[in-house]
Design an enzyme around this catalytic site. Structure first.
Site, PDB file in Angstrom:
ATOM      1  CG  HIS A  97       9.814 -23.010  14.753  1.00 10.46           C
ATOM      2  ND1 HIS A  97       9.311 -22.923  13.479  1.00 10.46           N
ATOM      3  CD2 HIS A  97       9.917 -21.733  15.196  1.00 10.46           C
ATOM      4  CE1 HIS A  97       9.126 -21.647  13.181  1.00 10.46           C
ATOM      5  NE2 HIS A  97       9.477 -20.907  14.201  1.00 10.46           N
ATOM      6  CE  LYS A 150       6.404 -18.913  13.835  1.00 11.72           C
ATOM      7  NZ  LYS A 150       6.575 -18.951  15.231  1.00 11.72           N
ATOM      8  CG  HIS A 197      11.800 -20.627   9.271  1.00 12.37           C
ATOM      9  ND1 HIS A 197      10.865 -20.004  10.030  1.00 12.37           N
ATOM     10  CD2 HIS A 197      12.968 -20.490   9.930  1.00 12.37           C
ATOM     11  CE1 HIS A 197      11.440 -19.511  11.107  1.00 12.37           C
ATOM     12  NE2 HIS A 197      12.725 -19.790  11.077  1.00 12.37           N
ATOM     13  CE  LYS A 230      11.183 -14.293  21.979  1.00 10.34           C
ATOM     14  NZ  LYS A 230      12.135 -14.508  20.886  1.00 10.34           N
ATOM     15  CD  GLU A 251      14.827 -16.746  20.199  1.00  7.32           C
ATOM     16  OE1 GLU A 251      14.898 -16.104  19.156  1.00  7.32           O
ATOM     17  OE2 GLU A 251      13.798 -16.803  20.896  1.00  7.32           O
ATOM     18  CG  ASP A 260       6.987 -17.204  19.115  1.00  5.87           C
ATOM     19  OD1 ASP A 260       6.429 -16.997  18.027  1.00  5.87           O
ATOM     20  OD2 ASP A 260       8.134 -16.775  19.371  1.00  5.87           O
ATOM     21  CE  LYS A 295      16.103 -22.655  11.525  1.00  4.92           C
ATOM     22  NZ  LYS A 295      16.840 -21.544  10.944  1.00  4.92           N
ATOM     23  NE  ARG A 333      -0.348  -0.610   4.881  1.00  6.03           N
ATOM     24  CZ  ARG A 333      -0.842  -0.708   6.090  1.00  6.03           C
ATOM     25  NH1 ARG A 333      -2.108  -0.456   6.312  1.00  6.03           N
ATOM     26  NH2 ARG A 333      -0.068  -1.070   7.093  1.00  6.03           N
TER      27      ARG A 333
HETATM   28  N1  NAP Z   1       9.770 -11.490   9.846  1.00  4.73           N
HETATM   29  C1  NAP Z   1      10.103 -12.753   9.981  1.00  4.73           C
HETATM   30  O1  NAP Z   1      11.295 -13.128  10.048  1.00  4.73           O
HETATM   31  C2  NAP Z   1       9.024 -13.808  10.048  1.00  4.73           C
HETATM   32  C3  NAP Z   1       9.404 -15.142  10.313  1.00  4.73           C
HETATM   33  C4  NAP Z   1       8.413 -16.129  10.340  1.00  4.73           C
HETATM   34  C5  NAP Z   1       7.092 -15.781  10.121  1.00  4.73           C
HETATM   35  N2  NAP Z   1       6.747 -14.480   9.887  1.00  4.73           N
HETATM   36  C6  NAP Z   1       5.331 -14.182   9.634  1.00  4.73           C
HETATM   37  O2  NAP Z   1       5.202 -13.521   8.377  1.00  4.73           O
HETATM   38  C7  NAP Z   1       4.148 -12.569   8.412  1.00  4.73           C
HETATM   39  C8  NAP Z   1       4.707 -11.195   8.041  1.00  4.73           C
HETATM   40  O3  NAP Z   1       5.706 -10.845   8.989  1.00  4.73           O
HETATM   41  P1  NAP Z   1       6.595  -9.538   8.878  1.00  4.73           P
HETATM   42  O4  NAP Z   1       7.602  -9.669   9.946  1.00  4.73           O
HETATM   43  O5  NAP Z   1       7.042  -9.310   7.491  1.00  4.73           O
HETATM   44  O6  NAP Z   1       5.538  -8.401   9.299  1.00  4.73           O
HETATM   45  P2  NAP Z   1       5.671  -6.842   9.053  1.00  4.73           P
HETATM   46  O7  NAP Z   1       7.087  -6.411   8.955  1.00  4.73           O
HETATM   47  O8  NAP Z   1       4.792  -6.214  10.080  1.00  4.73           O
HETATM   48  O9  NAP Z   1       5.017  -6.654   7.612  1.00  4.73           O
HETATM   49  C9  NAP Z   1       3.647  -6.818   7.405  1.00  4.73           C
HETATM   50  C10 NAP Z   1       3.316  -6.488   5.974  1.00  4.73           C
HETATM   51  O10 NAP Z   1       1.886  -6.489   5.840  1.00  4.73           O
HETATM   52  C11 NAP Z   1       1.463  -5.205   5.373  1.00  4.73           C
HETATM   53  N3  NAP Z   1       0.204  -4.838   6.004  1.00  4.73           N
HETATM   54  C12 NAP Z   1      -0.110  -4.963   7.307  1.00  4.73           C
HETATM   55  N4  NAP Z   1      -1.359  -4.539   7.509  1.00  4.73           N
HETATM   56  C13 NAP Z   1      -1.844  -4.140   6.310  1.00  4.73           C
HETATM   57  C14 NAP Z   1      -3.077  -3.616   5.857  1.00  4.73           C
HETATM   58  N5  NAP Z   1      -4.103  -3.416   6.690  1.00  4.73           N
HETATM   59  N6  NAP Z   1      -3.219  -3.324   4.542  1.00  4.73           N
HETATM   60  C15 NAP Z   1      -2.189  -3.528   3.692  1.00  4.73           C
HETATM   61  N7  NAP Z   1      -0.981  -4.008   4.060  1.00  4.73           N
HETATM   62  C16 NAP Z   1      -0.839  -4.316   5.357  1.00  4.73           C
HETATM   63  C17 NAP Z   1       2.568  -4.257   5.776  1.00  4.73           C
HETATM   64  O11 NAP Z   1       2.487  -3.124   4.948  1.00  4.73           O
HETATM   65  P3  NAP Z   1       3.079  -1.688   5.422  1.00  4.73           P
HETATM   66  O12 NAP Z   1       4.570  -1.790   5.175  1.00  4.73           O
HETATM   67  O13 NAP Z   1       2.416  -0.737   4.511  1.00  4.73           O
HETATM   68  O14 NAP Z   1       2.726  -1.534   6.871  1.00  4.73           O
HETATM   69  C18 NAP Z   1       3.795  -5.114   5.514  1.00  4.73           C
HETATM   70  O15 NAP Z   1       4.077  -5.174   4.137  1.00  4.73           O
HETATM   71  C19 NAP Z   1       3.574 -12.628   9.836  1.00  4.73           C
HETATM   72  O16 NAP Z   1       2.480 -13.523   9.838  1.00  4.73           O
HETATM   73  C20 NAP Z   1       4.732 -13.224  10.653  1.00  4.73           C
HETATM   74  O17 NAP Z   1       4.270 -13.910  11.789  1.00  4.73           O
HETATM   75  C21 NAP Z   1       7.691 -13.497   9.842  1.00  4.73           C
END
Ligand code: NAP
Length: 485
Positions: A240, A148, A178, A333, A216, A235, A182, A46
């Protein structure tokens, strides 16, 4: 390369997961010539990017997160695959534009692409996005990757799954955990089933106990809001570590096909039980230490919070192979070190110190085996010695090892489900975890000082079985320390 021409669309394309994991993984696939020239990565967001401005900010992310150092020619090639489409994914009006864009890519490449949608967003958006894709006629035949956690509990995960399976073919849904991808988790299969040395001792006659530990040093960082509603059990264990446990304890699958593998993992989870949750589950929460805050003083955490940042338990896989072998699992943690490992402690022979097989999963990867020998120059005095295969200490091995997301994306592009979780596994894990939460709701939450190895009660769990959590320093640890200096 055999993955077909595909348009991969990432919802959540401006999030942490996309920048740190997904795009570096795609860069590595391009670098390794595993990404077809007519495939595309469409980023949905967005934010006010154009394709050009989105591409312009990518280099530092790839430089810091790719396993290859960035090569200009490959990087340009990678950028050419990327497109940015600005739509609000919660509103339908953007989806016809997305469909038109796909048609333009089909037309310019002169082919009809397959579709792979990646939901890198909170699970609360999964069904909304899937409904809009379906309404726009884009869900048929398409593959879908979801991250997840699959819901926040058993009920929500079933609801999400039912909704998604009405819109997408169930065989086209890939559920990421993920840890399953590994390198050393996958290597557990090879270690167990392709080595007489290990296969022959993997049973209750020879094994005294098994430990699965993921510690961690980081605290909740900026995830206080999320973490405080979840805790360590949901979590880390629900996803995992129960997956790792299923691979360590399962019977040999008929083949390494996804169906055979999943069946054996599911059987292992079915057989897993904590016999006495009131005594055999230990919860902990970190307190302050020097400059480090206590959990309840972290940002966005309730100051009265009872959420656990540490959990340890003892369970059993009730199968003939591992009958009565205690299996200890812990995660926490703000602990003394960052390390994920599986430890198989064999029964003592002639009262000698026990042999150990240690599978190091992260940060260093390898296998460590401890055994007994005569001490040189003595009259039969014994000493423990070890063989330590540190896979990650070898630069070439390290560079040739794909990161989990690279492996997962490549597998999904090739329609291979082996590295993904079946929905039955997800249900089993939620069912186990929810039953333990219910049965242990009156268990105390023990304090532990930040940067220590958890509450005393978790050590006492093992003491009853005359053992301790594995804490020896292995080659990989030394390597990590030297390379961080
Ligand atoms: N990060 C990791 O290493 C990791 C690892 C395992 C699993 N996950 C899972 O992957 C998913 C994403 O994680 P993340 O860490 O990438 O989260 P994040 O950094 O908060 O990113 C969320 C994404 O969703 C978009 N978004 C959120 N609300 C929205 C809305 N109402 N309308 C349009 N776009 C919206 C955000 O856009 P904006 O940028 O515009 O806010 C951003 O692109 C989650 O379910 C998380 O649990 C993440």
């Amino acid at each position: 390369m055999n993955n077909p021409n595909t348009i991969i669309t990432i919802f959540g394309g401006t999030g942490d997961l996309t920048y740190r994991k997904l795009l570096p993984a795609f860069y590595n696939l391009v670098h390794g010539n595993k990404f077809s020239a007519s495939s595309h990565i469409v980023i949905v967001g967005r934010r006010d990017f154009t394709t050009e401005s989105y591409r312009e900010q990518l280099r530092p992310w790839i430089e810091s997160n790719s396993r290859y150092s960035v090569n200009d020619a490959v990087f340009d090639q990678f950028l050419n695959h990327i497109h940015y489409i600005k739509i609000t994914f919660t509103e339908f009006e953007g989806y016809p534009h997305l469909r038109d864009f796909y048609s333009s890519l089909d037309k310019s490449d002169g082919i009809v692409h397959q579709h792979l949608f990646y939901f890198a967003v909170s699970p609360s958006y999964f069904v909304t996005i899937a409904n809009h894709l379906n309404k726009a006629g884009l869900a048929d035949e398409a593959r879908l990757i979801i991250e997840k956690p699959f819901g926040n509990d058993l009920k929500s995960s079933i609801a999400i799954n039912e909704a998604l399976e009405q819109l997408f073919n169930p065989e086209n849904i890939f559920r990421i955990d993920h840890y399953l991808a590994k390198e050393m988790v996958q290597n557990i299969l090879t270690l167990r089933f392709e080595n007489a040395l290990f296969e022959s001792v993997w049973n209750a006659d020879m094994i005294d106990n098994i430990q699965i530990s993921a510690t961690e040093t980081v605290g909740v960082e900026s995830r206080g809001n999320f973490y405080d509603t979840v805790g360590a059990l949901k979590d880390m264990i629900q996803s995992h570590l129960l997956q790792v446990l299923s691979i360590v304890t399962m019977e040999k699958p008929l083949s390494l096909d996804a169906t055979d593998l999943h069946t054996m993992q599911e059987n292992a989870l079915d057989a897993f039980t904590i016999r006495n949750p009131q005594t055999d589950i230990v919860y902990g929460q970190y307190t302050e230490h020097k400059d480090s805050k206590s959990y309840i003083n972290e940002d966005n955490v309730n100051s009265q919070s009872k959420t656990e940042t540490f959990v340890a338990f003892k369970g059993y896989v009730e199968t003939p192979r591992l009958h009565n072998v205690p299996i200890f699992v812990r995660t926490g943690k703000r602990m003394h070190r960052r390390s994920t490992e599986v430890v198989v402690e064999l029964k003592s022979q002639e009262h000698a110190p026990r042999n150990l097989i240690v599978i190091k999963i992260q940060p260093d990867e390898g296998v460590y085996v401890r055994f007994n020998m005569n001490k040189p120059g003595t009259d039969g005095e014994k000493q423990t010695v070890y063989l330590d295969f540190c896979k990650s200490c070898n630069y070439v091995f390290r560079q040739e090892t794909p990161e989990a997301y690279e492996r997962l994306l490549n597998a999904a592009l090739n329609n291979d489900h082996t590295l993904f979780a079946s929905f039955k596994q997800v249900v089993q894990c939620w069912t186990l975890v929810e039953s333990w939460i219910e049965a242990s709701q009156n268990n105390p939450i023990h304090d532990y000082k930040a940067y220590t190895d958890g509450p005393q009660a978790s050590h006492d769990l093992l003491k009853q079985h005359h053992t301790t959590w594995f804490s020896e320093q292995v080659l990989g640890d030394v390597y990590e320390i030297e390379h961080n200096e």
